[in-house]
Design a protein around this motif. Structure first.
Motif, PDB file in Angstrom:
ATOM      1  N   ALA A  56       0.797  -1.230   0.000  1.00 30.37           N
ATOM      2  CA  ALA A  56       0.000   0.000   0.000  1.00 30.37           C
ATOM      3  C   ALA A  56       0.831   1.283   0.000  1.00 30.37           C
ATOM      4  O   ALA A  56       0.580   2.183  -0.825  1.00 30.37           O
ATOM      5  CB  ALA A  56      -0.984  -0.008   1.173  1.00 30.37           C
ATOM      6  N   PRO A  57       1.810   1.478   0.899  1.00 33.29           N
ATOM      7  CA  PRO A  57       2.531   2.752   0.902  1.00 33.29           C
ATOM      8  C   PRO A  57       3.339   3.000  -0.366  1.00 33.29           C
ATOM      9  O   PRO A  57       3.470   4.147  -0.807  1.00 33.29           O
ATOM     10  CB  PRO A  57       3.439   2.644   2.134  1.00 33.29           C
ATOM     11  N   TYR A  58       3.851   1.954  -0.977  1.00 32.29           N
ATOM     12  CA  TYR A  58       4.605   2.127  -2.226  1.00 32.29           C
ATOM     13  C   TYR A  58       3.649   2.450  -3.373  1.00 32.29           C
ATOM     14  O   TYR A  58       3.976   3.269  -4.250  1.00 32.29           O
ATOM     15  CB  TYR A  58       5.410   0.868  -2.534  1.00 32.29           C
ATOM     16  N   PHE A  59       2.505   1.817  -3.370  1.00 28.25           N
ATOM     17  CA  PHE A  59       1.489   2.114  -4.383  1.00 28.25           C
ATOM     18  C   PHE A  59       1.055   3.576  -4.265  1.00 28.25           C
ATOM     19  O   PHE A  59       0.973   4.294  -5.268  1.00 28.25           O
ATOM     20  CB  PHE A  59       0.303   1.167  -4.186  1.00 28.25           C
ATOM     21  N   ASP A 294       9.447  -0.518  -8.068  1.00 29.01           N
ATOM     22  CA  ASP A 294      10.143   0.414  -7.189  1.00 29.01           C
ATOM     23  C   ASP A 294      11.260  -0.335  -6.448  1.00 29.01           C
ATOM     24  O   ASP A 294      10.995  -1.327  -5.759  1.00 29.01           O
ATOM     25  CB  ASP A 294       9.136   0.999  -6.190  1.00 29.01           C
ATOM     26  N   PRO A 295      12.516   0.115  -6.575  1.00 30.66           N
ATOM     27  CA  PRO A 295      13.623  -0.601  -5.922  1.00 30.66           C
ATOM     28  C   PRO A 295      13.433  -0.772  -4.418  1.00 30.66           C
ATOM     29  O   PRO A 295      13.834  -1.802  -3.851  1.00 30.66           O
ATOM     30  CB  PRO A 295      14.837   0.274  -6.235  1.00 30.66           C
ATOM     31  N   GLU A 296      12.814   0.209  -3.765  1.00 33.21           N
ATOM     32  CA  GLU A 296      12.600   0.102  -2.322  1.00 33.21           C
ATOM     33  C   GLU A 296      11.566  -0.975  -1.998  1.00 33.21           C
ATOM     34  O   GLU A 296      11.689  -1.699  -1.011  1.00 33.21           O
ATOM     35  CB  GLU A 296      12.176   1.451  -1.747  1.00 33.21           C
ATOM     36  N   PHE A 297      10.537  -1.075  -2.839  1.00 36.81           N
ATOM     37  CA  PHE A 297       9.547  -2.145  -2.635  1.00 36.81           C
ATOM     38  C   PHE A 297      10.180  -3.506  -2.874  1.00 36.81           C
ATOM     39  O   PHE A 297       9.966  -4.447  -2.098  1.00 36.81           O
ATOM     40  CB  PHE A 297       8.357  -1.949  -3.575  1.00 36.81           C
ATOM     41  N   VAL A 298      10.957  -3.631  -3.926  1.00 37.66           N
ATOM     42  CA  VAL A 298      11.631  -4.894  -4.227  1.00 37.66           C
ATOM     43  C   VAL A 298      12.517  -5.306  -3.065  1.00 37.66           C
ATOM     44  O   VAL A 298      12.524  -6.478  -2.635  1.00 37.66           O
ATOM     45  CB  VAL A 298      12.449  -4.770  -5.528  1.00 37.66           C
ATOM     46  N   ALA A 299      13.271  -4.338  -2.508  1.00 35.51           N
ATOM     47  CA  ALA A 299      14.146  -4.641  -1.369  1.00 35.51           C
ATOM     48  C   ALA A 299      13.348  -5.039  -0.135  1.00 35.51           C
ATOM     49  O   ALA A 299      13.740  -5.948   0.605  1.00 35.51           O
ATOM     50  CB  ALA A 299      15.016  -3.411  -1.062  1.00 35.51           C
ATOM     51  N   GLU A 300      12.213  -4.365   0.077  1.00 37.82           N
ATOM     52  CA  GLU A 300      11.352  -4.681   1.221  1.00 37.82           C
ATOM     53  C   GLU A 300      10.825  -6.113   1.132  1.00 37.82           C
ATOM     54  O   GLU A 300      10.806  -6.848   2.128  1.00 37.82           O
ATOM     55  CB  GLU A 300      10.189  -3.695   1.276  1.00 37.82           C
ATOM     56  N   MET A 301      10.406  -6.509  -0.053  1.00 41.65           N
ATOM     57  CA  MET A 301       9.871  -7.852  -0.229  1.00 41.65           C
ATOM     58  C   MET A 301      10.961  -8.913  -0.039  1.00 41.65           C
ATOM     59  O   MET A 301      10.723  -9.968   0.568  1.00 41.65           O
ATOM     60  CB  MET A 301       9.240  -7.984  -1.611  1.00 41.65           C
ATOM     61  N   LYS A 302      12.153  -8.625  -0.515  1.00 37.74           N
ATOM     62  CA  LYS A 302      13.261  -9.568  -0.314  1.00 37.74           C
ATOM     63  C   LYS A 302      13.596  -9.699   1.165  1.00 37.74           C
ATOM     64  O   LYS A 302      13.863 -10.799   1.661  1.00 37.74           O
ATOM     65  CB  LYS A 302      14.485  -9.097  -1.102  1.00 37.74           C
ATOM     66  N   LYS A 303      13.557  -8.581   1.879  1.00 39.76           N
ATOM     67  CA  LYS A 303      13.858  -8.601   3.309  1.00 39.76           C
ATOM     68  C   LYS A 303      12.842  -9.436   4.063  1.00 39.76           C
ATOM     69  O   LYS A 303      13.176 -10.111   5.038  1.00 39.76           O
ATOM     70  CB  LYS A 303      13.863  -7.168   3.841  1.00 39.76           C
ATOM     71  N   ARG A 304      11.593  -9.424   3.605  1.00 42.92           N
ATOM     72  CA  ARG A 304      10.525 -10.172   4.256  1.00 42.92           C
ATOM     73  C   ARG A 304      10.384 -11.588   3.693  1.00 42.92           C
ATOM     74  O   ARG A 304       9.491 -12.327   4.110  1.00 42.92           O
ATOM     75  CB  ARG A 304       9.190  -9.433   4.090  1.00 42.92           C
ATOM     76  N   TYR A 305      11.210 -11.968   2.737  1.00 51.44           N
ATOM     77  CA  TYR A 305      11.135 -13.287   2.090  1.00 51.44           C
ATOM     78  C   TYR A 305       9.761 -13.512   1.453  1.00 51.44           C
ATOM     79  O   TYR A 305       9.200 -14.610   1.496  1.00 51.44           O
ATOM     80  CB  TYR A 305      11.452 -14.408   3.080  1.00 51.44           C
ATOM     81  N   LEU A 306       9.235 -12.457   0.833  1.00 51.91           N
ATOM     82  CA  LEU A 306       7.955 -12.526   0.142  1.00 51.91           C
ATOM     83  C   LEU A 306       8.195 -12.492  -1.362  1.00 51.91           C
ATOM     84  O   LEU A 306       9.001 -11.702  -1.857  1.00 51.91           O
ATOM     85  CB  LEU A 306       7.045 -11.357   0.548  1.00 51.91           C
TER      86      LEU A 306
END
Length: 340
Positions: A56-59, A294-306
């Motif tokens: 949501a926040p990235y969207f 968005d690179p920040e969203f991609v990094a966030e998802m990797k950090k969460r293993y999603l």
């Protein structure tokens, strides 16, 4: 000379003012100062809710006008109530979004409840497919669907209306497998335990993410083999493992398996109201794809293993429309599998 310069300045100013309307963004003007409600058809803490909260926040960042997105839980049929609410109650202006069960369209095609039309909902985009797989234990004498055509395979399932049960029923009828589903297990953890104990040889359905997160020993020790992905198409992370359409033998079986496998392909998708103005729908779809990349969203998802496995709103709509267009006689046949 000064008079000339003043006149020139006035002309330039007039030209800039004349261009201002062309530079205005009516979508940004609409959303500026407003908020968007995102209705989630599941309780907090589950997968759908988690994906919605992270995205949501990235969207919001990429939507013109940057409206904040407020998650609102609306339980009832895993999205059936929310889809009806967005169809008949919300203002149809692009300030309401939804995240519903992936099988919402399948349920509607098969005659399920709900005051909404899946085709008329505005599909914004898919964050990820709901990657669900059927797996077989390493000690089973049957290790593939081809082998299951010749020998009985005991598979743990839940209830007849669940994919763990009705997909094997369809495969038995359409391509001649000999899968015997043992019903009554409460969910994938119970199915997994039964498989490991030898009470069953395989699992009807389990999230690929759950296997990666909770059963790494299965993968590291080569204790399981994937029979099939429950979607019509293969999972991005498992390009060498079959999906349902890989088993189709003719146009009839292809259409039925495509319908039954439509849910995972629709996955965790965002929808907007059916009556949203076209320019706002286009802006939301564009913002969705920008947020996914968005690179920040991609990094966030990797950090969460999603996992992320995006699909454009237009492509999700094609899957939905194809499911709804399934001929009535094939829908009737699909209903029989779910009724077993």
């Amino acid at each position: 000379m000064s008079i000339f310069l003043r006149r020139l300045a006035c002309i330039c100013a007039a030209m800039l003012l004349g261009q201002a309307p062309a530079l205005a963004d009516p979508v940004a003007d609409f959303y500026r100062g407003k908020s968007i409600s995102l209705y989630v058809g599941f309780p907090p803490g589950g997968g759908y809710d988690l994906y919605a909260r992270v995205f949501a926040p990235y969207f919001s960042r990429h939507i013109p006008g940057n409206p904040p997105i407020v998650l609102k839980t609306m339980l009832g049929g895993s999205g059936i109530k929310a889809a009806g609410y967005m169809t008949s109650v919300t203002p149809q202006d692009g300030t309401s979004l939804g995240v519903f069960l992936d099988a919402l369209t399948l349920g509607k095609v098969l005659g399920g409840p709900g005051e909404f039309d899946p085709v008329k909902l505005t599909w914004i985009g898919r964050i990820v497919s709901t990657a669900t797989v059927s797996v077989v234990w390493h000690t089973s004498p049957v290790q593939s669907i081809e082998e299951a055509k010749h020998r009985e395979l005991l598979m743990a399932g839940t209830v007849p209306s669940n994919t763990s049960s009705f997909i094997p029923a369809a495969l038995n009828d359409l391509i001649g497998t000999r899968i015997k589903v043992i019903l009554g297990f409460r969910g994938s953890p119970d199915q997994a335990l039964a498989m490991m104990r030898g009470e069953a040889q395989s699992i009807g359905g389990m999230s690929w993410e759950a296997i990666q997160a909770n059963h790494r020993e299965w993968l590291d020790g080569h204790l399981i083999r994937i029979l099939y992905a429950q979607g019509a198409h293969r999972i991005k992370d498992l390009p060498n493992d079959p999906a349902l359409l890989d088993f189709a033998t003719d146009e009839r079986s292809r259409n039925i398996l495509s319908l039954l496998g439509s849910g995972p392909d629709i996955g965790r998708s965002l929808v907007a109201e059916p009556g949203i103005p076209p320019e706002r729908a286009a802006a939301l779809r564009q913002a969705f794809m920008a947020a996914i990349e968005d690179p920040e969203f991609v990094a966030e998802m990797k950090k969460r293993y999603l996992n992320v496995e995006p699909l454009s709103g237009e492509d999700v709509h094609k899957i939905v429309a194809a499911s709804v267009a399934t001929p009535k006689d094939l829908v009737a046949q699909a209903k029989r599998y779910i009724g077993q």
